[in-house]
Design an enzyme around this catalytic site. Structure first.
Site, mmCIF file in Angstrom:
data_model
loop_
_atom_site.group_PDB
_atom_site.id
_atom_site.type_symbol
_atom_site.label_atom_id
_atom_site.label_comp_id
_atom_site.label_asym_id
_atom_site.label_seq_id
_atom_site.Cartn_x
_atom_site.Cartn_y
_atom_site.Cartn_z
ATOM 1 N N GLU A 70 11.531 1.983 -6.490
ATOM 2 C CA GLU A 70 11.160 2.037 -7.922
ATOM 3 C C GLU A 70 11.984 3.065 -8.687
ATOM 4 O OE1 GLU A 70 6.982 2.982 -7.674
ATOM 5 O OE2 GLU A 70 6.428 0.896 -7.649
ATOM 6 N N GLU A 104 6.505 -4.884 -3.145
ATOM 7 C CA GLU A 104 5.135 -4.349 -3.126
ATOM 8 C C GLU A 104 4.242 -5.204 -4.007
ATOM 9 O OE1 GLU A 104 4.647 -0.224 -4.216
ATOM 10 O OE2 GLU A 104 6.471 0.344 -3.137
HETATM 11 C C1 BGP Z 1 4.079 2.258 -6.104
HETATM 12 C C2 BGP Z 1 4.661 3.119 -5.037
HETATM 13 C C3 BGP Z 1 3.906 3.165 -3.773
HETATM 14 C C4 BGP Z 1 2.440 2.896 -3.861
HETATM 15 C C5 BGP Z 1 2.013 1.935 -4.926
HETATM 16 C C6 BGP Z 1 0.542 1.911 -5.225
HETATM 17 O O1 BGP Z 1 4.399 2.814 -7.346
HETATM 18 O O2 BGP Z 1 5.966 2.716 -4.704
HETATM 19 O O3 BGP Z 1 4.276 4.331 -3.111
HETATM 20 O O4 BGP Z 1 1.636 3.936 -3.599
HETATM 21 O O5 BGP Z 1 2.705 2.123 -6.129
HETATM 22 O O6 BGP Z 1 0.200 2.996 -6.036
HETATM 23 P P1 BGP Z 1 -1.025 3.934 -5.755
HETATM 24 O O7 BGP Z 1 -0.848 4.443 -4.377
HETATM 25 O O8 BGP Z 1 -0.945 4.996 -6.779
HETATM 26 O O9 BGP Z 1 -2.231 3.093 -5.890
#
Ligand code: BGP
Length: 497
Positions: free
Chosen positions: A197, A391
């Site tokens: 990201e 993701e």
């Molecule tokens: C993205 C990241 C991840 C992950 C995901 C979910 O931005 O790449 O590392 O954690 O989001 O976010 P969160 O863990 O804040 O729910």
């Protein structure tokens, strides 16, 4: 005419080293930026969501560093130090991934396991061995490996010595680190992603480009874009190195995708959507996939008084070394409007404008499966490169129960519903003609949340018995979604019941 998911579609799962590994001070690992993020289990739900508790400032940084270097460092207050303990349990975990039928595992390498200070004279052999054994084991189970070279955890020494991504020294250190990975792990990795990201540099500058807000003062925004430029240069040099050292290798560019719709059909709202899309999403992929700074950014930079220092040769480098595929994380959508009073909700890394047609998760993220089809069409249409959903998933509060036969179970039908909805839309996008090559469900084994820093915000299909302070047995328990995804993979996405 396509009929569904192509043969060999890469069904997978994703994690990141800082969120899943633990073992933060073992195996020769150095201290990194995520080891310093403070959490307090006594915080109320509102405090957990509060942005100020997620942001880094000078005082917090210094305190956390002293704690990490002290004689009795805290694990309970620094969740990324415990993760899900995969550092010690990776064989057991990969056995479960194999049982699920996973075709690809996306994870990140912890830079400070390979170079504890980021710029050491020699790499740490123990760190290389750790990843090599893990990836060889994946291979032996028929699981491909997708590596993120940097997923937010930067060796702190690089901040102390050079100011992190503000300096070209960090570009050099990063490229050397990437080359070390190509040399030692090139034969056991199938897909490479230089940066997780990359637009996080703007939305979450500590995670993305290791900036400490109050240390930058008025120059914060300027510093953000200078750091991002350095990451773009590092990205191009990494693509170049990968293509030279590992002919045929696949290197991608990833953004956190902020899919946005105009709030109304008012022309101003439509224009706002175009601008939001450019600044939040396209700028980053345009540089890395098209190979040049897009013209629309000139106006933005001028308005913001931003001047990016470029070295001779940078533009050529960006133009010559573009990526082989695009990737994104997708969790929610939002709306664009010029109406300042529009209702807000939370979103990944940001606050978002509310869409009255969508439901939100407990954490306020607006769930929108059709938005994934929209996104896939937009991204593929724009770049004409293979696309990877790096993701996607649902963070929820799960309840561990004892089943009729005495075994521990988690009934997560809400997660199955979320995943089913999104996979159905992926299928639609493939029928639309999108060259979608893979899908790695985020946090498919429970891990520490990046944003809220809780274990309680669980994404997994595999439950990990640890609480927000890292206490518990660490046992791995199959949730209902485990068997559901196993069936989905076995039928190549045909049986989603
Ligand atoms: C993205 C990241 C991840 C992950 C995901 C979910 O931005 O790449 O590392 O954690 O989001 O976010 P969160 O863990 O804040 O729910």
């Amino acid at each position: 005419m396509k009929t569904g998911f192509p043969e060999g579609f890469l069904w997978g799962g994703a994690t990141a080293s800082s969120q899943v590994e633990g073992g933060w001070n073992e195996g020769g690992k150095g201290i990194d930026t995520q080891d310093l993020r403070y959490f307090d289990a006594a915080w109320t739900p509102e405090e957990r969501k509060a942005q100020k508790n997620r942001r880094m400032n000078h005082e917090k940084f210094v305190t956390a560093l002293a704690d990490a270097r002290g004689t009795n460092p805290s694990v309970a207050h620094y969740p990324f130090r415990h993760g899900s303990d995969m550092y010690h349990r990776w064989r057991e975990d990969i056995d479960l991934f194999a049982e699920m039928g996973l075709r690809i595992y996306r994870t990140s390498i912890s830079w400070s396991r390979i170079y504890p200070n980021g710029d050491d004279a020699e790499p740490n052999a123990e760190g290389i061995r750790f990843y090599r054994e893990m990836f060889e084991y994946c291979q032996s189970k028929g699981i491909k490996v997708f590596v993120t070279i940097l997923h937010y955890n930067i060796p702190v020494h690089l901040i102390e010595a050079y100011g992190g991504w503000k300096s070209r020294r960090t570009v050099d250190a990063y490229v050397r680190y990437a080359k070390t990975l190509f040399e030692h792990l090139g034969d056991v990795v199938d897909y490479w992603l230089p940066f997780n990201e990359i637009n996080a540099g703007r939305f979450n500058p500590y995670n993305g480009v290791c900036l400490i807000e109050d240390e930058e003062g008025d120059a914060y925004n300027q510093a953000i874009f200078q750091c991002l430029h350095h990451q773009f240069v590092a990205n191009a040099l990494t693509v170049k190195a990968a293509h030279e050292m590992l002919p045929g290798s696949m290197v991608g560019a990833m953004i956190a995708r902020f899919t946005t719709y105009p709030a109304t059909c008012k022309p101003d709202d439509v224009m706002q959507m175009i601008l939001d899309d450019q600044y939040s999403n396209w700028f980053y992929l345009d540089v890395m996939a098209r190979g040049a700074y897009p013209a629309y950014m000139d106006r933005y930079f001028e308005k913001q008084g931003i001047h990016i220092e470029m070295e001779q040769g940078d533009a050529q480098l960006l133009a010559e070394h573009t990526v082989d595929f695009t990737a994104f994380s997708y969790y929610f959508s939002q709306v664009s409007t010029t109406d300042q009073g529009w209702a807000k909700t939370e979103g990944n890394l940001v606050f978002a404008n509310k869409n009255p047609y969508l439901e939100t998760s407990y954490w306020g993220w607006q769930m929108d499966p059709v938005g994934l089809r929209v996104t896939l069409n937009q991204v593929y249409d724009r770049y004409q490169l293979p696309v990877f959903i790096a993701e996607n998933g649902l963070g929820a509060i799960d309840t561990l129960e004892v089943g009729d036969d005495g075994t521990r179970v988690v009934h997560d039908s809400y997660r199955i519903d979320y995943l089913r909805g999104h996979i159905q839309q992926m299928r639609e996008a493939i029928l639309d003609g999108v060259d979608l090559i893979g899908y790695t469900i985020w946090g498919f084994i429970d891990l520490v949340s990046c944003g809220s820093m809780e274990m309680k915000k669980r994404y997994g299909l595999i439950y990990v018995d640890l609480d927000d302070e890292g206490r518990g047995t660490g046992d791995r328990i199959r949730k209902d979604s485990f068997a559901w995804y196993q069936k989905c993979i076995a039928t190549n996405g045909e049986d989603l019941a």
